[in-house]
Design a protein around this motif. Structure first.
Motif, PDB file in Angstrom:
ATOM      1  N   GLU A  15      29.165   2.643 -76.919  1.00  0.00           N
ATOM      2  CA  GLU A  15      29.575   1.372 -76.328  1.00  0.00           C
ATOM      3  C   GLU A  15      28.415   0.603 -75.713  1.00  0.00           C
ATOM      4  OE1 GLU A  15      32.572   2.840 -73.693  1.00  0.00           O
ATOM      5  OE2 GLU A  15      34.107   2.805 -75.246  1.00  0.00           O
ATOM      6  N   ILE A  16      27.323   1.300 -75.393  1.00  0.00           N
ATOM      7  CA  ILE A  16      26.147   0.671 -74.784  1.00  0.00           C
ATOM      8  C   ILE A  16      24.922   1.226 -75.510  1.00  0.00           C
ATOM      9  CG2 ILE A  16      24.967   0.117 -72.626  1.00  0.00           C
ATOM     10  CD1 ILE A  16      27.486   1.269 -71.198  1.00  0.00           C
ATOM     11  N   PRO A  17      24.587   0.688 -76.672  1.00  0.00           N
ATOM     12  CA  PRO A  17      23.551   1.285 -77.519  1.00  0.00           C
ATOM     13  C   PRO A  17      22.124   1.258 -76.973  1.00  0.00           C
ATOM     14  CG  PRO A  17      24.285  -0.818 -78.412  1.00  0.00           C
ATOM     15  CD  PRO A  17      25.196  -0.494 -77.272  1.00  0.00           C
ATOM     16  N   VAL A  18      21.881   0.589 -75.854  1.00  0.00           N
ATOM     17  CA  VAL A  18      20.525   0.551 -75.303  1.00  0.00           C
ATOM     18  C   VAL A  18      20.184   1.790 -74.480  1.00  0.00           C
ATOM     19  CG1 VAL A  18      20.374  -1.963 -75.324  1.00  0.00           C
ATOM     20  CG2 VAL A  18      21.211  -0.789 -73.265  1.00  0.00           C
ATOM     21  N   ILE A  19      21.190   2.629 -74.200  1.00  0.00           N
ATOM     22  CA  ILE A  19      20.933   3.875 -73.478  1.00  0.00           C
ATOM     23  C   ILE A  19      21.496   5.039 -74.284  1.00  0.00           C
ATOM     24  CG2 ILE A  19      20.820   2.840 -71.187  1.00  0.00           C
ATOM     25  CD1 ILE A  19      23.661   3.796 -70.680  1.00  0.00           C
ATOM     26  N   LYS A  92      17.503  -0.394 -68.074  1.00  0.00           N
ATOM     27  CA  LYS A  92      17.910  -0.795 -69.424  1.00  0.00           C
ATOM     28  C   LYS A  92      19.257  -1.514 -69.386  1.00  0.00           C
ATOM     29  CE  LYS A  92      15.587   2.935 -71.957  1.00  0.00           C
ATOM     30  NZ  LYS A  92      15.807   4.137 -72.790  1.00  0.00           N
ATOM     31  N   LEU A  93      20.179  -1.035 -68.538  1.00  0.00           N
ATOM     32  CA  LEU A  93      21.485  -1.689 -68.401  1.00  0.00           C
ATOM     33  C   LEU A  93      21.333  -3.107 -67.866  1.00  0.00           C
ATOM     34  CD1 LEU A  93      23.625   1.254 -66.964  1.00  0.00           C
ATOM     35  CD2 LEU A  93      23.886   0.187 -69.213  1.00  0.00           C
ATOM     36  N   ARG A  94      20.497  -3.255 -66.820  1.00  0.00           N
ATOM     37  CA  ARG A  94      20.280  -4.593 -66.256  1.00  0.00           C
ATOM     38  C   ARG A  94      19.720  -5.542 -67.311  1.00  0.00           C
ATOM     39  NH1 ARG A  94      18.639  -1.475 -61.878  1.00  0.00           N
ATOM     40  NH2 ARG A  94      20.018  -1.698 -60.107  1.00  0.00           N
ATOM     41  N   ALA A  95      18.740  -5.071 -68.075  1.00  0.00           N
ATOM     42  CA  ALA A  95      18.142  -5.902 -69.122  1.00  0.00           C
ATOM     43  C   ALA A  95      19.161  -6.260 -70.204  1.00  0.00           C
ATOM     44  CB  ALA A  95      16.942  -5.188 -69.741  1.00  0.00           C
ATOM     45  N   TYR A  96      20.117  -5.389 -70.418  1.00  0.00           N
ATOM     46  CA  TYR A  96      21.164  -5.584 -71.427  1.00  0.00           C
ATOM     47  C   TYR A  96      22.274  -6.501 -70.912  1.00  0.00           C
ATOM     48  CZ  TYR A  96      24.341  -4.038 -75.217  1.00  0.00           C
ATOM     49  OH  TYR A  96      25.181  -3.971 -76.302  1.00  0.00           O
ATOM     50  N   GLY A  97      22.316  -6.716 -69.579  1.00  0.00           N
ATOM     51  CA  GLY A  97      23.319  -7.602 -68.994  1.00  0.00           C
ATOM     52  C   GLY A  97      24.459  -6.895 -68.291  1.00  0.00           C
ATOM     53  N   ILE A  98      24.271  -5.617 -67.967  1.00  0.00           N
ATOM     54  CA  ILE A  98      25.281  -4.844 -67.248  1.00  0.00           C
ATOM     55  C   ILE A  98      24.705  -4.445 -65.894  1.00  0.00           C
ATOM     56  CG2 ILE A  98      26.655  -2.720 -67.203  1.00  0.00           C
ATOM     57  CD1 ILE A  98      26.572  -2.776 -70.279  1.00  0.00           C
ATOM     58  N   THR A  99      25.451  -4.697 -64.837  1.00  0.00           N
ATOM     59  CA  THR A  99      24.997  -4.332 -63.504  1.00  0.00           C
ATOM     60  C   THR A  99      25.507  -2.943 -63.155  1.00  0.00           C
ATOM     61  OG1 THR A  99      24.971  -6.624 -62.764  1.00  0.00           O
ATOM     62  CG2 THR A  99      25.087  -4.948 -61.049  1.00  0.00           C
ATOM     63  N   PRO A 100      24.600  -1.975 -62.980  1.00  0.00           N
ATOM     64  CA  PRO A 100      25.050  -0.651 -62.541  1.00  0.00           C
ATOM     65  C   PRO A 100      25.184  -0.633 -61.029  1.00  0.00           C
ATOM     66  CG  PRO A 100      22.710  -0.607 -62.954  1.00  0.00           C
ATOM     67  CD  PRO A 100      23.181  -1.992 -63.293  1.00  0.00           C
ATOM     68  N   PRO A 101      26.096   0.185 -60.487  1.00  0.00           N
ATOM     69  CA  PRO A 101      26.172   0.281 -59.028  1.00  0.00           C
ATOM     70  C   PRO A 101      24.944   0.988 -58.481  1.00  0.00           C
ATOM     71  CG  PRO A 101      27.694   1.826 -60.047  1.00  0.00           C
ATOM     72  CD  PRO A 101      27.078   1.026 -61.150  1.00  0.00           C
ATOM     73  N   GLU A 102      24.671   0.730 -57.227  1.00  0.00           N
ATOM     74  CA  GLU A 102      23.553   1.407 -56.577  1.00  0.00           C
ATOM     75  C   GLU A 102      23.885   2.888 -56.446  1.00  0.00           C
ATOM     76  OE1 GLU A 102      20.676  -0.129 -55.942  1.00  0.00           O
ATOM     77  OE2 GLU A 102      21.617  -1.908 -56.814  1.00  0.00           O
ATOM     78  N   LYS A 103      22.870   3.728 -56.473  1.00  0.00           N
ATOM     79  CA  LYS A 103      23.097   5.162 -56.277  1.00  0.00           C
ATOM     80  C   LYS A 103      23.714   5.393 -54.910  1.00  0.00           C
ATOM     81  CE  LYS A 103      19.975   7.410 -59.390  1.00  0.00           C
ATOM     82  NZ  LYS A 103      18.984   8.434 -59.573  1.00  0.00           N
TER      83      LYS A 103
END
Length: 154
Positions: A15-19, A92-103
């Protein structure tokens, strides 16, 4: 074994091929059971994640290409957490346009504005509690007007 993880890093998330599945943190354990048999333990990002079937097939296929029979075990406890996403994968997620939550984020505070992965501003609005997949929510930036996904915490 590090060699097994190197093989698993070749499998992108469907679903997220950049990772890859290792960066996403769903591969919990990988070990050789015999000379030509491996056991891989994975944990889904979401209990109803439909991509897990594809991931299991991809694992079996890539190991078969190397002459190794892979047994895939799906383990749901402890539940997957976004803390298992590697720092490299977060970028990689940020560059792809998905915001991950902070650790270390305890819960999904979906009503709190999220940082836009494109312009970096937090002037955002939740569009839907569910995004392109069950493990994401949809947001829109009120500054640059771009929509984006937010990876939910578990």
């Amino acid at each position: 074994m590090e060699a097994l993880f190197e093989i698993l890093k070749q499998i992108p998330d469907p679903e997220i091929p950049v990772i890859n599945i290792v960066e996403l943190g769903i591969v919990r354990e990988a070990k050789m059971m015999s000379e030509n048999e491996a056991e891989i333990t994975i944990t889904p990002t979401y209990s109803a994640c439909p991509a897990m079937f594809n991931i299991e097939e991809d694992i079996i296929k890539i190991f078969a290409e190397k002459g190794i029979k892979a047994k895939v075990i799906t383990k749901i406890s402890p539940i997957w957490t976004t803390d298992w996403i590697t720092d490299e994968a977060r970028e990689k997620l940020r560059a792809y346009g998905i915001t991950p939550p902070e650790k270390g984020a305890d819960k999904d505070h979906l009503d709190i504005p999220k940082k836009c992965p494109r312009c970096g501003f937090e002037n955002t609005t939740q569009i839907s509690r569910f995004g392109s997949t069950l493990c994401k929510a949809s947001y829109q930036c009120n500054d640059c007007l771009e929509p984006f996904d937010y990876f939910k915490c578990h």
